[in-house]
Scaffold this active site. Structure first.
Site: not given
Ligand code: BDP
Length: 581
Positions: A164, A456, A492
């Site tokens: 991404d 997420y 993340e």
């Molecule tokens: C994760 C990745 C990252 C993406 C992020 C997203 O590690 O590179 O930019 O999610 O979806 O999958 O924003």
């Protein structure tokens, strides 16, 4: 490989500027003799990405030729000469005055080649670099998918890259022509092996470029160490520094190791290597810096900006560190590839911890072969040799979000193989990789020290349902903890927010929703005793391939691409400035 420097022996010429340039979509340049010079060239800045500088090349991902003139003066004559290109995306081949000089495969790491005998002193020399930015599914990172990957592009993107961020092409970091002494000091390593208030012990290793007979003098302030060799390439010793000034968060205490190698035949080389005195260790539930537990507060970042693309822009380095300080962050990850050394130098001086990542993002089952493991190991070697003297680098991250078949032996071999390689090169730092799948898919963590997880909730999982998904996030983190019994980091989390979009009742893409996701999930992580940190995704908005899930760039930045704060930036600043949080 040492960063080029000017000292009593070494000379350098930085070749950044406007170069001649021409694309080669039919790959005929070499047969047409462009190795000797590019006809009908246009202009381009180095460092920089062509996709940003030249609008008609916004979506060009093929071969391109670069040319500049190099003019080392007569004072350089008889010195060994080298060329160093900080990074080219993706592959580079170099010619000097029409003679092939060397090549490098893969983006984000330096190319450093010998030019001795190819350059004429006191006159103009033609330097030609052919850059290949084709979207290669077998590259690290794999820049495109192949049929059996099961999906087309990251989130069905155009171009269909396996990650991404935008697959920019160009010469992305500074180019140096430099000279060294003969014999040449090839590598230096300074590692803190013991740290007490009264003294620190440093393990010093000097690698000479060839068989060496003579003495190497190593000096740190008033303390020196003399190493001698009757033959061989590697010299080692221990240097003791009394009452050391310790490198720590917000306290970028640095020392310089002055190295002077003098061969029995009188040849001399010198190098001044900066380093810091500090220890890192994973113990029980904690990540210890100088023996004290730390909680990582910070971001995943990118090298990305308007007009320069992935080119190094020094004012941006300064601005980003100003923003990290303003917001109260103590760390970042070089997601998803090694950054220019200028970022690490600044982190060293600012006392910011860095999780230094390989370019292994977008891995999938087809890549877990012996042949590609050997390639991955050589990239890990290039990375660790380049970065191991930076005190800011506190952990190696060997991959991001690998896709892997549950319980596959090939995956285990690959992840074990990467870990063994990293540990053999650097036993002083913990290692991790960053997972997005479930614990059952991440047997690899058995061989790593820290479990990093990207999740997420409230965005990809339960979009718009932040509060409903908080218990799910906690359960997920506990699953990783129970499976491996190691410290866990939320590497993340976040949500897209389009700056300027506001909603009374927080909803997707609004600044309010992003701010709430970050605040609630961050506070939750603070209650888990074995959670060693969180990195918000992402520091700033960044360019990526087009897709219907991306609102003209990835908007998960807490700063805009221009580095203005969104609401979430103010929220984090408030949270991170409370001692209990
Ligand atoms: C994760 C990745 C990252 C993406 C992020 C997203 O590690 O590179 O930019 O999610 O979806 O999958 O924003």
């Amino acid at each position: 490989m040492l960063f080029p420097q000017q000292n009593t022996v070494r000379r350098l010429n930085k070749l950044d500027g406007i170069w001649s340039f021409r694309t080669d979509p039919d790959t005929t340049g070499e047969s047409l003799g462009w190795t000797k010079g590019i006809p009908a060239a246009r202009s381009i800045a180095v460092p920089g990405s062509w996709n940003e500088q030249i609008p008609d090349l916004a979506n060009y991902f093929g071969l391109a030729w670069f040319e500049c003139v190099v003019y080392p003066d007569a004072g350089w004559a008889d010195m060994p000469l080298r060329l160093r290109i900080g990074a080219v995306n993706n592959n580079a081949r170099v010619w000097v005055n029409g003679t092939f000089a060397g090549d490098h495969r893969g983006p984000y790491l330096p190319m450093d080649i010998d030019l001795t005998g190819l350059v004429k002193f006191g006159q103009a020399n033609r330097l030609v670099v052919c850059v290949d930015a084709s979207l290669d599914p077998w590259m690290f990172p794999p820049a495109s998918w192949v049929e059996n990957d099961g999906r087309v592009g990251f989130m069905n993107s155009h171009p269909g890259v396996a990650f991404d961020f935008f697959p920019y092409g160009g010469i992305h970091r500074s180019v140096y022509l430099y000279s060294t002494g003969a014999p040449r000091i090839e590598r230096i390593s300074v590692i803190t092996t013991s740290l007490q208030a009264t003294h620190a012990d440093l393990a010093v290793t000097i690698d000479m470029a060839g068989d060496f007979q003579g003495a190497v003098e190593c000096r740190v302030e008033d303390h020196s160490l003399r190493l001698t060799s009757a033959g061989g390439r590697v010299l080692t010793g221990t240097l003791r520094i009394p009452t050391p000034r310790v490198w720590d968060i917000g306290q970028g205490e640095l020392y310089t190791l002055a190295v002077r190698a003098e061969a029995a035949d009188g040849g001399v080389d010198c190098y001044r290597q900066s380093f810091g005195i500090r220890t890192v260790e994973v113990k029980g539930d904690h990540f210890l810096l100088n023996g004290k537990p730390v909680f990582f507060k910070g971001f995943g970042k990118h090298e990305d900006f308007h007009i320069v693309g992935k080119g190094l822009l020094e004012p941006l380095v300064v601005r980003d560190f100003e923003m990290l300080k303003w917001i109260g962050a103590n760390s970042f990850r070089t997601s998803h590839y090694p950054y220019a050394e200028e970022w690490l130098d600044y982190a060293d001086r600012a006392g910011i911890m860095v999780i230094d990542e390989t370019p292994f993002v977008g891995l999938s089952d087809r890549l877990y072969t012996d042949e590609l493991l050997a390639q991955a190991q050589s990239i890990i070697t290039e990375l660790i040799q380049r970065d191991k003297n930076h005190p800011s680098v506190v952990m190696w991250s060997l991959a991001n979000e690998p896709n892997c078949a549950r319980g596959s032996a090939a995956v285990t071999t690959f992840f074990k193989g990467m870990a063994t390689c990293a540990r053999a090169l650097d036993a002083s730092r913990p290692i991790t990789y960053v997972a997005h799948l479930e614990p059952e898919d991440n047997d690899g963590f058995n061989y790593y020290d820290v479990v990093c997880v990207n999740k997420y909730y409230g965005w990809y999982i339960g979009p718009g349902q932040l509060h409903e998904t908080l218990p799910e996030l906690e359960k997920c983190m506990r699953r990783f903890r129970d499976a491996f019994g190691k410290p866990v980091m939320l590497a993340e989390f976040g949500a897209d927010a389009v700056d300027g979009v506001h909603r009374m009742t927080p909803e997707l893409f609004s600044e309010e929703y992003q701010s709430e996701v970050i605040e609630h999930q961050y506070k939750l992580m603070r209650t888990l005793p074995w959670c060693i940190g969180t990195h918000v995704w992402a520091f700033a908005d960044f360019k990526t391939a087009q897709s219907i899930t991306r609102v003209a760039n990835n908007r998960k930045g807490v700063f805009t691409r221009e580095r203005n704060p969104k609401m979430a930036a103010h929220t984090l600043r408030r949270l991170w400035n409370q001692p209990s949080l």
